[in-house]
Design an enzyme around this catalytic site. Structure first.
Site, PDB file in Angstrom:
ATOM      1  N   HIS A  97      42.506  46.625  41.938  1.00  8.73           N
ATOM      2  CA  HIS A  97      42.971  46.727  40.546  1.00  8.73           C
ATOM      3  C   HIS A  97      43.935  45.597  40.210  1.00  8.73           C
ATOM      4  O   HIS A  97      44.678  45.126  41.062  1.00  8.73           O
ATOM      5  CB  HIS A  97      43.630  48.083  40.271  1.00  8.73           C
ATOM      6  CG  HIS A  97      44.715  48.429  41.239  1.00  8.73           C
ATOM      7  ND1 HIS A  97      44.459  48.928  42.494  1.00  8.73           N
ATOM      8  CD2 HIS A  97      46.059  48.347  41.140  1.00  8.73           C
ATOM      9  CE1 HIS A  97      45.593  49.140  43.124  1.00  8.73           C
ATOM     10  NE2 HIS A  97      46.585  48.788  42.329  1.00  8.73           N
ATOM     11  N   HIS A  99      47.064  44.639  37.737  1.00  7.17           N
ATOM     12  CA  HIS A  99      48.092  45.167  36.836  1.00  7.17           C
ATOM     13  C   HIS A  99      48.353  44.163  35.722  1.00  7.17           C
ATOM     14  O   HIS A  99      48.610  42.983  35.994  1.00  7.17           O
ATOM     15  CB  HIS A  99      49.437  45.337  37.561  1.00  7.17           C
ATOM     16  CG  HIS A  99      49.468  46.361  38.632  1.00  7.17           C
ATOM     17  ND1 HIS A  99      50.006  47.614  38.441  1.00  7.17           N
ATOM     18  CD2 HIS A  99      49.067  46.321  39.931  1.00  7.17           C
ATOM     19  CE1 HIS A  99      49.943  48.292  39.587  1.00  7.17           C
ATOM     20  NE2 HIS A  99      49.375  47.531  40.494  1.00  7.17           N
TER      21      HIS A  99
HETATM   22  P1  5GP Z   1      49.345  49.430  43.768  1.00  8.22           P
HETATM   23  O1  5GP Z   1      48.189  49.930  44.633  1.00  8.22           O
HETATM   24  O2  5GP Z   1      49.023  48.141  43.092  1.00  8.22           O
HETATM   25  O3  5GP Z   1      50.613  49.368  44.523  1.00  8.22           O
HETATM   26  O4  5GP Z   1      49.611  50.480  42.631  1.00  8.22           O
HETATM   27  C1  5GP Z   1      48.725  51.495  42.227  1.00  8.22           C
HETATM   28  C2  5GP Z   1      49.009  51.858  40.803  1.00  8.22           C
HETATM   29  O5  5GP Z   1      48.152  52.906  40.436  1.00  8.22           O
HETATM   30  C3  5GP Z   1      50.448  52.336  40.545  1.00  8.22           C
HETATM   31  O6  5GP Z   1      51.059  51.516  39.553  1.00  8.22           O
HETATM   32  C4  5GP Z   1      50.263  53.771  40.066  1.00  8.22           C
HETATM   33  O7  5GP Z   1      51.136  54.116  39.035  1.00  8.22           O
HETATM   34  C5  5GP Z   1      48.825  53.786  39.583  1.00  8.22           C
HETATM   35  N1  5GP Z   1      48.209  55.093  39.702  1.00  8.22           N
HETATM   36  C6  5GP Z   1      48.143  55.853  40.826  1.00  8.22           C
HETATM   37  N2  5GP Z   1      47.493  57.001  40.585  1.00  8.22           N
HETATM   38  C7  5GP Z   1      47.138  56.968  39.266  1.00  8.22           C
HETATM   39  C8  5GP Z   1      46.437  57.892  38.432  1.00  8.22           C
HETATM   40  O8  5GP Z   1      46.001  58.962  38.821  1.00  8.22           O
HETATM   41  N3  5GP Z   1      46.263  57.524  37.135  1.00  8.22           N
HETATM   42  C9  5GP Z   1      46.734  56.342  36.648  1.00  8.22           C
HETATM   43  N4  5GP Z   1      46.506  56.085  35.357  1.00  8.22           N
HETATM   44  N5  5GP Z   1      47.392  55.451  37.407  1.00  8.22           N
HETATM   45  C10 5GP Z   1      47.595  55.766  38.710  1.00  8.22           C
END
Ligand code: 5GP
Ligand code: ZN
Length: 136
Positions: A97, A99
C-alpha cells in the site's frame, strides 16, 4: 487468506472508498494521521515492494497523481507526503500500500529525513552507487 486489505477489497469489512478501478482501490486510512490520509492498494495480494511486478506497479502508480490532486483540491494542504513501508518493523499490513498523507501547518505529523550533507566523500558516494548498480 487472512489479509485485512483483501477483505476490504472483497467488501467483507467496511471502508471509506475514494477510488476504484479494475486493478486498484483507494480508501481512507482508519487512523487519519492527517485529514485525508489515504491508502492506495493493488487488488492483487502482493506483500510489499520486493514482490511488486511491473504491470501491477504501473497500474498502481498511475492512480497516485489522480488521488494526490483530489486531496489537494479537497483539503488545500501545504503539501503531500507519499510513503510506503516495507518489511517489519516498518510495515504493519502485509498487502502492498501507498500512503498519501496531506500535510498542514503544525499538523504534528513526524515524517522527516536526516540531513548528512557534506559529511561523506566522493569515494563513499561512488561505493554506494556501485553497490546498488551491481545489484540491479
Ligand atoms: P503500514 O503497514 O504502512 O505501517 O501501515 C498500515 C496502515 O493501514 C496504517 O496506517 C493503518 O492505520 C491502516 N489500517 C490498518 N487496518 C486498517 C483497516 O481495517 N482499515 C483502514 N481503512 N485502514 C487500516
Ligand atoms: Zn491482501
Amino acid at each position: 487468506m487472512d489479509c485485512i486489505f483483501c477483505k476490504i477489497i472483497a467488501g467483507e469489512i467496511p471502508s471509506f472508498k475514494v477510488y476504484e478501478d479494475e486493478n486498484v482501490l483507494a480508501f481512507l486510512d482508519i487512523t487519519q494521521g492527517t485529514k485525508g490520509h489515504t491508502l492506495i492498494i493493488p487488488k492483487k495480494h502482493i506483500k510489499n515492494v520486493y514482490d511488486l511486478d511491473e504491470e501491477t506497479a504501473a497500474n498502481l502508480f498511475k492512480v497516485v497523481p489522480k488521488i494526490a490532486n483530489a486531496l489537494k483540491k479537497s483539503f488545500n494542504p501545504i503539501g503531500i507526503n507519499i510513503v510506503n513501508n516495507n518489511d517489519k518493523p516498518l510495515q504493519q499490513v502485509f498487502h502492498y500500500h501507498i500512503h498519501l498523507i496531506p500535510r498542514y501547518e503544525n499538523d504534528g505529523m513526524k515524517l522527516s529525513t536526516i540531513n548528512n550533507y557534506g559529511k561523506f566523500s566522493n569515494d563513499y558516494f561512488n561505493n554506494l552507487s556501485d553497490l546498488i548498480k551491481k545489484s540491479i
